[in-house]
Every structure is written in C-alpha cells, then in structure tokens.
Scaffold this motif. Structure first.
Motif, PDB file in Angstrom:
ATOM      1  N   ALA A  71       8.108 -16.520   6.537  1.00 32.03           N
ATOM      2  CA  ALA A  71       8.813 -16.857   7.855  1.00 32.03           C
ATOM      3  C   ALA A  71       9.481 -15.543   8.355  1.00 32.03           C
ATOM      4  CB  ALA A  71       9.715 -17.889   7.671  1.00 32.03           C
ATOM      5  N   ILE A  72      10.309 -14.845   7.464  1.00 28.98           N
ATOM      6  CA  ILE A  72      10.817 -13.574   7.825  1.00 28.98           C
ATOM      7  C   ILE A  72       9.725 -12.647   8.388  1.00 28.98           C
ATOM      8  CG2 ILE A  72      11.889 -11.508   6.745  1.00 28.98           C
ATOM      9  CD1 ILE A  72      13.156 -13.474   4.842  1.00 28.98           C
ATOM     10  N   ILE A  73       8.604 -12.394   7.681  1.00 29.69           N
ATOM     11  CA  ILE A  73       7.551 -11.537   8.174  1.00 29.69           C
ATOM     12  C   ILE A  73       6.743 -11.996   9.641  1.00 29.69           C
ATOM     13  CG2 ILE A  73       5.227 -10.625   7.825  1.00 29.69           C
ATOM     14  CD1 ILE A  73       6.130 -10.750   4.632  1.00 29.69           C
ATOM     15  N   CYS A  74       6.630 -13.250   9.517  1.00 31.45           N
ATOM     16  CA  CYS A  74       6.255 -13.867  10.957  1.00 31.45           C
ATOM     17  C   CYS A  74       7.277 -13.784  12.107  1.00 31.45           C
ATOM     18  CB  CYS A  74       5.734 -15.209  10.496  1.00 31.45           C
ATOM     19  SG  CYS A  74       4.545 -15.629   9.932  1.00 31.45           S
ATOM     20  N   SER A  75       8.468 -13.764  11.877  1.00 31.35           N
ATOM     21  CA  SER A  75       9.580 -13.617  13.030  1.00 31.35           C
ATOM     22  C   SER A  75       9.648 -11.903  13.181  1.00 31.35           C
ATOM     23  CB  SER A  75      10.945 -14.079  12.327  1.00 31.35           C
ATOM     24  OG  SER A  75      11.832 -13.580  13.342  1.00 31.35           O
ATOM     25  N   ILE A 109       7.594  -5.675  -3.351  1.00 31.53           N
ATOM     26  CA  ILE A 109       7.420  -5.593  -1.690  1.00 31.53           C
ATOM     27  C   ILE A 109       6.491  -6.589  -1.254  1.00 31.53           C
ATOM     28  CG2 ILE A 109       6.833  -3.928   0.134  1.00 31.53           C
ATOM     29  CD1 ILE A 109       7.584  -1.821  -1.594  1.00 31.53           C
ATOM     30  N   VAL A 110       6.905  -7.360  -0.299  1.00 31.61           N
ATOM     31  CA  VAL A 110       5.718  -8.318   0.117  1.00 31.61           C
ATOM     32  C   VAL A 110       5.244  -8.110   1.586  1.00 31.61           C
ATOM     33  CG1 VAL A 110       5.441 -10.848   0.532  1.00 31.61           C
ATOM     34  CG2 VAL A 110       6.743 -10.283  -1.283  1.00 31.61           C
ATOM     35  N   CYS A 111       4.030  -7.866   1.807  1.00 33.28           N
ATOM     36  CA  CYS A 111       3.546  -7.578   3.114  1.00 33.28           C
ATOM     37  C   CYS A 111       2.283  -8.505   3.495  1.00 33.28           C
ATOM     38  CB  CYS A 111       3.237  -6.124   2.969  1.00 33.28           C
ATOM     39  SG  CYS A 111       2.766  -5.359   4.711  1.00 33.28           S
ATOM     40  N   ASN A 112       2.353  -8.429   5.024  1.00 31.63           N
ATOM     41  CA  ASN A 112       1.208  -9.129   5.498  1.00 31.63           C
ATOM     42  C   ASN A 112      -0.128  -8.414   5.380  1.00 31.63           C
ATOM     43  OD1 ASN A 112       2.722  -7.817   7.563  1.00 31.63           O
ATOM     44  ND2 ASN A 112       0.807  -8.578   8.841  1.00 31.63           N
ATOM     45  N   HIS A 113      -1.108  -8.785   5.424  1.00 35.11           N
ATOM     46  CA  HIS A 113      -2.220  -7.901   5.121  1.00 35.11           C
ATOM     47  C   HIS A 113      -3.397  -7.916   6.479  1.00 35.11           C
ATOM     48  CE1 HIS A 113      -5.106  -5.659   2.954  1.00 35.11           C
ATOM     49  NE2 HIS A 113      -5.739  -6.523   2.119  1.00 35.11           N
ATOM     50  N   GLU A 114      -3.283  -7.136   7.239  1.00 40.78           N
ATOM     51  CA  GLU A 114      -4.089  -7.137   8.405  1.00 40.78           C
ATOM     52  C   GLU A 114      -5.502  -6.541   8.077  1.00 40.78           C
ATOM     53  OE1 GLU A 114      -3.612  -5.235  11.963  1.00 40.78           O
ATOM     54  OE2 GLU A 114      -1.959  -6.856  12.963  1.00 40.78           O
ATOM     55  N   SER A 138       6.480 -11.633  15.264  1.00 39.62           N
ATOM     56  CA  SER A 138       6.478 -12.138  16.728  1.00 39.62           C
ATOM     57  C   SER A 138       7.366 -11.459  17.657  1.00 39.62           C
ATOM     58  CB  SER A 138       7.167 -13.557  16.535  1.00 39.62           C
ATOM     59  OG  SER A 138       8.281 -13.776  16.222  1.00 39.62           O
ATOM     60  N   ASP A 139       8.550 -10.815  17.169  1.00 41.60           N
ATOM     61  CA  ASP A 139       9.392  -9.862  17.940  1.00 41.60           C
ATOM     62  C   ASP A 139       8.268  -8.964  18.761  1.00 41.60           C
ATOM     63  OD1 ASP A 139      11.386 -11.042  17.145  1.00 41.60           O
ATOM     64  OD2 ASP A 139      11.897  -9.566  15.656  1.00 41.60           O
ATOM     65  N   ARG A 140       7.236  -8.589  18.124  1.00 45.84           N
ATOM     66  CA  ARG A 140       6.341  -7.629  18.947  1.00 45.84           C
ATOM     67  C   ARG A 140       5.217  -8.573  19.887  1.00 45.84           C
ATOM     68  NH1 ARG A 140       5.352  -4.320  13.672  1.00 45.84           N
ATOM     69  NH2 ARG A 140       6.533  -6.192  12.795  1.00 45.84           N
ATOM     70  N   LYS A 141       5.373  -9.865  19.831  1.00 55.24           N
ATOM     71  CA  LYS A 141       4.346 -10.833  20.606  1.00 55.24           C
ATOM     72  C   LYS A 141       3.001 -10.767  19.936  1.00 55.24           C
ATOM     73  CE  LYS A 141       6.327  -9.621  25.000  1.00 55.24           C
ATOM     74  NZ  LYS A 141       6.123  -9.378  26.645  1.00 55.24           N
ATOM     75  N   ILE A 142       3.303 -10.830  18.530  1.00 57.76           N
ATOM     76  CA  ILE A 142       2.041 -11.272  17.895  1.00 57.76           C
ATOM     77  C   ILE A 142       1.857 -12.517  17.283  1.00 57.76           C
ATOM     78  CG2 ILE A 142       1.019 -10.374  15.595  1.00 57.76           C
ATOM     79  CD1 ILE A 142       2.429  -7.863  15.831  1.00 57.76           C
ATOM     80  N   ALA A 143       0.760 -13.104  17.365  1.00 57.08           N
ATOM     81  CA  ALA A 143       0.365 -14.457  17.063  1.00 57.08           C
ATOM     82  C   ALA A 143       0.883 -14.787  15.551  1.00 57.08           C
ATOM     83  CB  ALA A 143      -1.032 -14.959  17.398  1.00 57.08           C
ATOM     84  N   SER A 144       1.664 -15.814  15.249  1.00 58.61           N
ATOM     85  CA  SER A 144       1.872 -15.871  13.612  1.00 58.61           C
ATOM     86  C   SER A 144       1.984 -17.402  13.510  1.00 58.61           C
ATOM     87  CB  SER A 144       3.185 -15.025  13.191  1.00 58.61           C
ATOM     88  OG  SER A 144       4.450 -15.394  14.293  1.00 58.61           O
TER      89      SER A 144
END
Length: 219
Positions: free
Chosen positions: A206-210, A51-56, A213-219
C-alpha cells in the motif's frame, strides 16, 4: 575476495564491492539515454535493511544500483546463475538465488539470506515475483517479509516508475526513458517483528502503490 572479507568491516567491504556494479549500471543508463531521478535517500537507515521494491522491468536493477548509495545485494531467481559475468558479481555482492520450484531449497536460501542480514548486509527484494511492465502492482509474496522478521531488520519500501518505457514497452528494444525512484519512510524493526507477515506485505504494498499513485500511475 577472501582478503577483503577478513580485512574490512562489513559496511566498508560492501561499499568497495558496490563501486563496480554501480559504475557499470551508470554506464548502461548513459548508453540507453535514460535519466533517473531519485528522492528520499535520507530515509534509508544505517545498518542492514530489507529494501522492498515494485518490479517494472529489466532496467529496475541498473537504475537502483546506479542511484542508491547504500550497498545491497538482490534476492534473485536461480535462473540468473546461468549468466556468467552477472552471476559472478552477484555472488560477490552477497546476492541470494532462490529456486521457486523447490520448496526445501527456497527455504534454505531464505535462511542463508537471514544470516547475511544478521551479519550486517542489506538485501533488496522484488516481492511481486515478476515484472509488471508498467501495469498494476501484483500482490506481494510473503517470503521476503518473513525474512525481515527473522533477521529483525527494518523494511524500506521503494517505488520505481519508467523502467518499462526503456525496454519492455518497446518490443524489447532499448529507448531513452525518464525513470523515477522514490524511497519511502521505513517500517522500523519493532513493527516488522510484531506484525503478521501477510498484513505487513499488504501494508508495504500500500505504501508503494500510494507513492506510485502520486504520479498518476495505476496501482
């Protein structure tokens, strides 16, 4: 846990162990007043995956543990071993600790992680290597992608948003937050194996950023 390891199949053993940190994580989120919405769990395949996840932020871990039904361990920095109770449970969950300052040790840790995947366990990585605190998603490090290639398992991209609102954005004071987790369609094991690791990392990012971005998040 020796008897548990010898008595139960891998998936059943991991499910039993996952129950405790999942309950703990749900309690943490409840106390914080945060709400978590997760979508796309049907995309997580059977069997071991990376599982690959961005890290906020720090709340990523309890949010993911509380909501993802598939049991998993983390690939974590070695410093976490100093936390007595947490590190003990992480070892039971088949988490892997990596010393980034020691290349030889880090390579050996990744080899151990590949063996865990081959035995049927699932692992989660934060390939940015640091928390974004809700900002831009950093470039992904390649170690976790080579790990998936070595083990011959699918990669499941996940995007997470809102955890920094619970902690990092408040001067490290816990406040209620709305957290959203999206499980994206997996990259199958065949493609993972065939793709160049650098290109694979870019594609998963790119998949994660897309998704973000669907939620209007800067990526």
């Amino acid at each position: 846990m020796r008897n548990l390891n010898s008595t139960y199949p891998v998936e059943e053993r991991d499910r039993i162990i996952h129950n405790v940190p999942q309950k703990w994580s749900r309690t943490v989120l409840k106390i914080s007043g945060s709400q978590v919405k997760i979508t796309g769990q049907e995309f997580i395949p059977e069997g071991p995956v990376v599982i690959v996840c961005n890290h906020e932020g720090d709340f990523d871990i309890p949010a993911l543990l509380a909501t993802i039904n598939k049991p998993f361990g983390f690939i974590s920095k070695v410093e976490v071993r100093k936390a007595p109770i947490i590190s003990s449970w992480m070892k039971v969950m088949n988490c892997v600790f990596i010393d980034r300052s020691n290349r030889t040790s880090a390579i050996n840790s990744l080899k151990n992680a590949a063996m865990l995947l081959k035995k049927g366990h699932t692992l989660l990585i934060f390939p940015e290597g640091t928390r974004s605190r809700g900002g831009q998603v950093a470039p992904f490090k390649l170690g976790g992608f080579r790990l998936a290639q070595d083990a011959g398992v699918p990669i499941v991209p996940i995007s997470i948003k809102g955890t920094a609102d619970a902690f990092e954005k408040n001067g490290r004071v816990i406040k209620p937050a709305k957290i959203e987790i999206r499980v994206c369609r997996p990259v199958n094991a065949k493609l993972v194996k065939e793709m160049d690791a650098r290109f694979l990392a870019q594609e998963v990012r790119a998949i994660i950023c897309s998704s973000l971005s669907d939620r209007k998040i800067a990526s």
